[in-house]
Design a protein around this motif. Structure first.
Motif, PDB file in Angstrom:
ATOM      1  N   ASN A  14       0.797  -1.222   0.000  1.00 11.84           N
ATOM      2  CA  ASN A  14       0.000   0.000   0.000  1.00 11.84           C
ATOM      3  C   ASN A  14       0.832   1.275   0.000  1.00 11.84           C
ATOM      4  N   ARG A  17       2.434   1.895  -3.230  1.00 13.99           N
ATOM      5  CA  ARG A  17       1.437   2.308  -4.220  1.00 13.99           C
ATOM      6  C   ARG A  17       1.117   3.787  -4.081  1.00 13.99           C
ATOM      7  N   VAL A 173      -4.365   6.834 -12.412  1.00 14.65           N
ATOM      8  CA  VAL A 173      -4.390   6.478 -11.001  1.00 14.65           C
ATOM      9  C   VAL A 173      -3.274   7.247 -10.307  1.00 14.65           C
ATOM     10  N   LYS A 177      -6.483   8.822  -6.091  1.00 12.13           N
ATOM     11  CA  LYS A 177      -7.199   7.603  -6.491  1.00 12.13           C
ATOM     12  C   LYS A 177      -6.640   6.408  -5.709  1.00 12.13           C
ATOM     13  N   GLN A 180      -8.129   6.480  -2.353  1.00 10.84           N
ATOM     14  CA  GLN A 180      -9.520   6.014  -2.331  1.00 10.84           C
ATOM     15  C   GLN A 180      -9.589   4.502  -2.479  1.00 10.84           C
ATOM     16  N   GLN A 181      -8.698   3.949  -3.308  1.00  8.61           N
ATOM     17  CA  GLN A 181      -8.683   2.484  -3.469  1.00  8.61           C
ATOM     18  C   GLN A 181      -8.324   1.810  -2.162  1.00  8.61           C
ATOM     19  N   GLU A 184     -11.214   2.042   0.325  1.00  5.16           N
ATOM     20  CA  GLU A 184     -12.318   1.186  -0.085  1.00  5.16           C
ATOM     21  C   GLU A 184     -12.029  -0.290   0.148  1.00  5.16           C
ATOM     22  N   ALA A 185     -10.796  -0.717  -0.156  1.00  9.42           N
ATOM     23  CA  ALA A 185     -10.456  -2.134  -0.012  1.00  9.42           C
ATOM     24  C   ALA A 185     -10.416  -2.536   1.452  1.00  9.42           C
ATOM     25  N   ASN A 186     -10.274  -1.560   2.359  1.00  8.90           N
ATOM     26  CA  ASN A 186     -10.115  -1.876   3.779  1.00  8.90           C
ATOM     27  C   ASN A 186     -11.247  -1.362   4.647  1.00  8.90           C
ATOM     28  N   ARG A 187     -12.360  -1.003   4.015  1.00  2.00           N
ATOM     29  CA  ARG A 187     -13.438  -0.378   4.780  1.00  2.00           C
ATOM     30  C   ARG A 187     -13.940  -1.277   5.907  1.00  2.00           C
ATOM     31  N   ALA A 194     -10.283   6.240   6.309  1.00  2.00           N
ATOM     32  CA  ALA A 194     -10.455   7.487   5.557  1.00  2.00           C
ATOM     33  C   ALA A 194      -9.664   8.623   6.197  1.00  2.00           C
TER      34      ALA A 194
END
Lengths: 224, 282
Positions: A14, A17, A173, A177, A180-181, A184-187, A194
């Motif tokens: 992460n 990225r 990306v 972005k 946000q990815q 979202e993947a870890n919500r 967030a």
């Protein structure tokens, strides 16, 4: 205390990225800024001459860029050109084109303002010393104009860096972005991600823009 | 207004009109899409998916695309014998991606609507969906009439929920977001009373987040989710349809559900959500 959700950044790749996203944003802004500065300086110098046709054309260009939100320009270049001309521009290239068009327009206006703000007597004195118009520009006008340019062009550069957050709309990306990815993947596992992730994004943008402001201060002191 | 300003404005308007006519002229001639053979020849297919819509299309911590749509996209690539290039799309630009041929297929939880079918070609559906509304447990919205004049409802631009509310309940104030991540964060921050979206999305949200309930699980008509290709791309469309029918044999979408959606929805929703063979082979 609730966790800030920063821990998701250390899962898997992460963090790498996020840095990759920052590099994408930085690349787009650096290339566009370089193009804008050079073209803006040239066009700005041209416009400060009293050629009516040239001024009219530049005025149109400037107004067009001014009234168009950057997002619309992005869509126009990315989707519009492939509809109209069948060009298949990549998201990155479209972004560089839009940011360069925008940067050049604003930069040329700043240059025009700076050049015309140099008192007329400076031109007249230089001419009286027997300098050619090119020499007048090179040795008298530009050095004074550039000094006046620094604060506003730094403002433009930081705005360009920050506005790269829009390019996610054309499939690039970049840092926001990726953020946000990750959120979202870890919500499920980290509902607070967030806050932590956006905080990190804020710090990264700050790290991008702060050195530019420092450089500006330094230059202003040295040339001021 | 100064004379010069009027002149400039007039020239600008003319310029934009000229550009627009140029654009429409260009769109009529020549195809924007790639045929099945052209895709096979290039060895690569561009598939537009969501990258922030867990569990349908998202990116995991290793930077790999995952989810129900992505699972299907990988199978398409494998059966076509080409590499899949995933393109990150947003709800608001899915149609544009196909209209310009920037992707070959959209597999981004794309609900079939008559309006969209005028601009893109839908293949056979692979999932059922309706609209749903999720709200905090402190004030569950069980009917749209409970939404007051002062209240706002979150929607995502370019979704069927946005269209539905604008058309059927124009009195409801909408709060629009461009990305799923931002819409969910806004709901968590309490900036609106509810969030309207595909019911799969809102059910998943309520299951994953404490303190939220889907007060309206099914709003409007039952819709389906299907792959979409550029208008007129018949060869690719026919291939996808055959593929979906062929995949029913092995109950591919059930396997897909069990691989990607079961963690979110449990097994209860499997039969109601999954469609095999476009719903014809039942």
């Amino acid at each position: 205390m609730q966790s800030l959700g920063v821990e998701v950044l250390f899962k898997g790749k992460n963090f790498a990225r996020l840095m990759g996203g920052m590099w994408t944003a930085l690349k787009i802004s650096l290339v566009s800024i370089a193009i804008s500065m050079v073209l803006g300086l040239l066009l700005g110098m041209l416009v400060s001459r009293k050629n009516r046709v040239l001024r009219g054309v530049m005025r149109c260009y400037l107004e067009f860029i001014h009234i168009m939100p950057q997002m619309v320009l992005l869509f126009l270049v990315f989707f519009g050109t492939s509809k109209a001309f069948g060009w298949n521009l990549s998201g990155e290239l479209s972004s560089v084109i839009v940011f360069s068009l925008w940067g050049t327009a604003e930069m040329s206006d700043l240059v025009r303002g700076a050049v015309t703000s140099v008192p007329k007597i400076q031109y007249e004195s230089a001419m009286a010393l027997g300098m050619t118009p090119a020499q007048v520009n090179r040795y008298v006008i530009l050095p004074q104009a550039v000094r006046r340019l620094i604060p506003q062009s730094i403002n433009l550069i930081t705005r360009m860096i920050k506005t790269t957050s829009l390019v996610l709309m054309v499939g690039v990306v970049e840092i926001l972005k990726v953020a946000q990815q990750i959120i979202e993947a870890n919500r499920k596992a980290s509902p607070n991600a967030a806050f932590g992730v956006y905080l990190t994004v804020f710090l990264l943008y700050f790290l991008l823009c702060w050195p530019v402001s420092l450089l500006a201060k330094h230059l202003e002191k040295r040339w001021g | 207004m100064k004379k010069a300003t009027i002149k400039v404005t007039a020239i600008l308007v003319l310029l934009v009109l000229a550009l627009a006519s140029l654009a429409s002229a260009g769109a009529e001639g020549g195809k924007v899409y790639r045929t099945l053979d052209e895709i096979k020849e290039s060895g690569k297919i561009n598939i537009g998916v969501f990258s922030d819509k867990n569990p349908f299309g998202y990116v995991d911590e290793n930077g790999e695309y995952q989810g129900y749509d992505v699972y299907f996209a990988r199978r398409i690539g494998k059966d076509l014998g080409v590499e899949v290039n995933f393109v990150s799309t947003e709800a608001a630009n899915r149609v544009e991606y196909l209209e310009t041929g920037k992707v070959d297929i959209i597999l981004a939880n794309f609900t079939v609507t008559a309006e969209r079918a005028e601009k893109v070609d839908f293949a056979l559906p692979y999932m059922n969906v309706a609209l749903g509304v999720v709200s905090p447990k402190s004030r569950v919205i069980r009917d749209l009439s409970e939404i007051g004049a002062e209240d706002q409802v979150i929607v995502i631009s370019g979704t069927t929920a946005e269209d539905y509310l604008i058309k059927n309940n124009p009195e409801i104030q909408l709060q629009k977001y461009d990305t799923y991540a931002n819409a969910k964060t806004a709901l968590e921050n309490g900036s609106a009373v509810a969030w309207a979206n595909d019911n799969t999305e809102v059910i998943a949200f309520a299951l994953e987040n404490e303190g939220y309930e889907v007060g309206i699980p099914s709003l409007g008509s039952q819709d389906t989710i299907a792959p979409a290709v550029s208008k007129g791309n018949e060869t690719l469309l026919a291939w996808i349809n055959e593929e979906i029918i062929a995949l029913a044999e092995e109950k591919f979408f059930h396997a897909d559900y069990e691989a990607t959606l079961v963690d979110t929805y449990g097994l209860d929703y499997e039969e109601s959500l999954v469609l095999e063979g476009g719903g014809q082979a039942k």
